[in-house]
Write a protein that holds these residues in place. Structure first.
Motif, short mmCIF file in Angstrom:
data_model
loop_
_atom_site.label_atom_id
_atom_site.label_comp_id
_atom_site.label_asym_id
_atom_site.label_seq_id
_atom_site.Cartn_x
_atom_site.Cartn_y
_atom_site.Cartn_z
N ASP A 71 36.47 44.71 40.93
CA ASP A 71 35.86 44.83 42.26
C ASP A 71 36.92 44.76 43.36
O ASP A 71 36.74 44.08 44.37
CB ASP A 71 34.79 43.74 42.47
N GLU A 72 38.06 45.43 43.13
CA GLU A 72 39.19 45.52 44.05
C GLU A 72 39.84 44.18 44.35
O GLU A 72 40.53 44.04 45.36
CB GLU A 72 38.78 46.23 45.34
N LYS A 73 39.63 43.17 43.50
CA LYS A 73 40.29 41.88 43.64
C LYS A 73 41.10 41.62 42.38
O LYS A 73 40.62 41.87 41.27
CB LYS A 73 39.26 40.76 43.83
N GLU A 74 42.31 41.12 42.56
CA GLU A 74 43.18 40.83 41.42
C GLU A 74 42.63 39.64 40.64
O GLU A 74 42.39 38.58 41.20
CB GLU A 74 44.59 40.52 41.91
N ILE A 75 42.43 39.85 39.33
CA ILE A 75 41.94 38.75 38.49
C ILE A 75 43.01 38.24 37.53
O ILE A 75 42.92 37.11 37.06
CB ILE A 75 40.68 39.14 37.70
N ALA A 76 44.03 39.07 37.24
CA ALA A 76 45.07 38.63 36.31
C ALA A 76 46.28 39.55 36.42
O ALA A 76 46.18 40.67 36.91
CB ALA A 76 44.55 38.62 34.88
N ARG A 77 47.42 39.02 35.93
CA ARG A 77 48.65 39.80 35.82
C ARG A 77 49.23 39.57 34.43
O ARG A 77 49.41 38.43 34.01
CB ARG A 77 49.68 39.35 36.86
N ILE A 78 49.52 40.66 33.74
CA ILE A 78 50.22 40.57 32.45
C ILE A 78 51.67 40.92 32.73
O ILE A 78 51.96 41.98 33.30
CB ILE A 78 49.61 41.54 31.41
N GLN A 79 52.56 40.04 32.33
CA GLN A 79 53.97 40.22 32.65
C GLN A 79 54.82 40.23 31.39
O GLN A 79 54.57 39.47 30.45
CB GLN A 79 54.43 39.07 33.56
N THR A 80 55.82 41.09 31.36
CA THR A 80 56.80 41.13 30.28
C THR A 80 58.15 41.50 30.87
O THR A 80 58.22 41.97 32.01
CB THR A 80 56.39 42.10 29.15
N ASN A 81 59.20 41.28 30.10
CA ASN A 81 60.53 41.62 30.59
C ASN A 81 60.84 43.08 30.33
O ASN A 81 60.19 43.73 29.51
CB ASN A 81 61.58 40.73 29.93
#
Length: 169
Positions: A71-81
């Motif tokens: 719904d156009e709101k950030e719910i999570a971030r997946i991060q890797t190198n």
């Protein structure tokens, strides 16, 4: 424990992933969000054809960050190198970290020293198939697992994937 299967066909021009339950019912599918970009994926629910979430790829100096929005709101971030060897995957702000075994065919997700689930794949296969075992069942956690599979498949491809994919960094 709840089990799901995420499949990607050997040759799929739409670059889609399909999520099935153990009874082989299609629950969710993904499509590229923007046809001009390979790094955005929409997650759709097949029951009512509703859009659940979207994932976009962003990059900084040391890391690649995949942002998941609902719904156009950030719910999570997946991060890797960046680079050829991936040292970690993490999901924020949920505080989930991902540990893989030596062969990178099995990934275990942890949050506060509690095991949340596991993602497995096979070495030799005609289609890319991942198995999700979700220990505490939560639908939003399932969405994160699905997007994590896409990230793993894109940045840490199998031997077949190395032949047919370009590494984007």
């Amino acid at each position: 424990m709840k089990k799901y299967y995420v499949k990607k066909r050997f040759i799929d021009l739409k670059d889609s992933y399909y999520v099935y339950n153990t009874e082989k019912d299609l629950l969710f599918y993904t499509r590229i969000a923007n046809p001009f970009s390979k790094y955005g994926y929409d997650l759709w629910k097949t029951e009512d054809e509703s859009l659940i979430a979207t994932m976009y790829r962003k990059q900084d100096r040391k890391n690649v960050v995949f942002t998941i929005e609902k719904d156009e709101k950030e719910i999570a971030r997946i991060q890797t190198n960046k680079g050829w060897t991936k040292h970690f995957f993490s999901i924020e702000p949920q505080g989930i970290h991902v540990v893989h075994n030596d062969s990178k065919l099995s990934y275990t997700l942890w949050q506060d020293d509690e095991e949340l689930g596991q993602i497995d794949t096979k070495l030799l296969r005609l289609s890319t198939t991942f198995t999700i075992e979700l220990y505490p069942h939560a639908e939003q956690l399932l969405y994160l697992f699905i997007y994590l599979i896409i990230v793993i498949d894109k940045v840490d491809p199998s031997m077949k994937g190395l032949l047919f994919k370009r590494i984007p960094f």
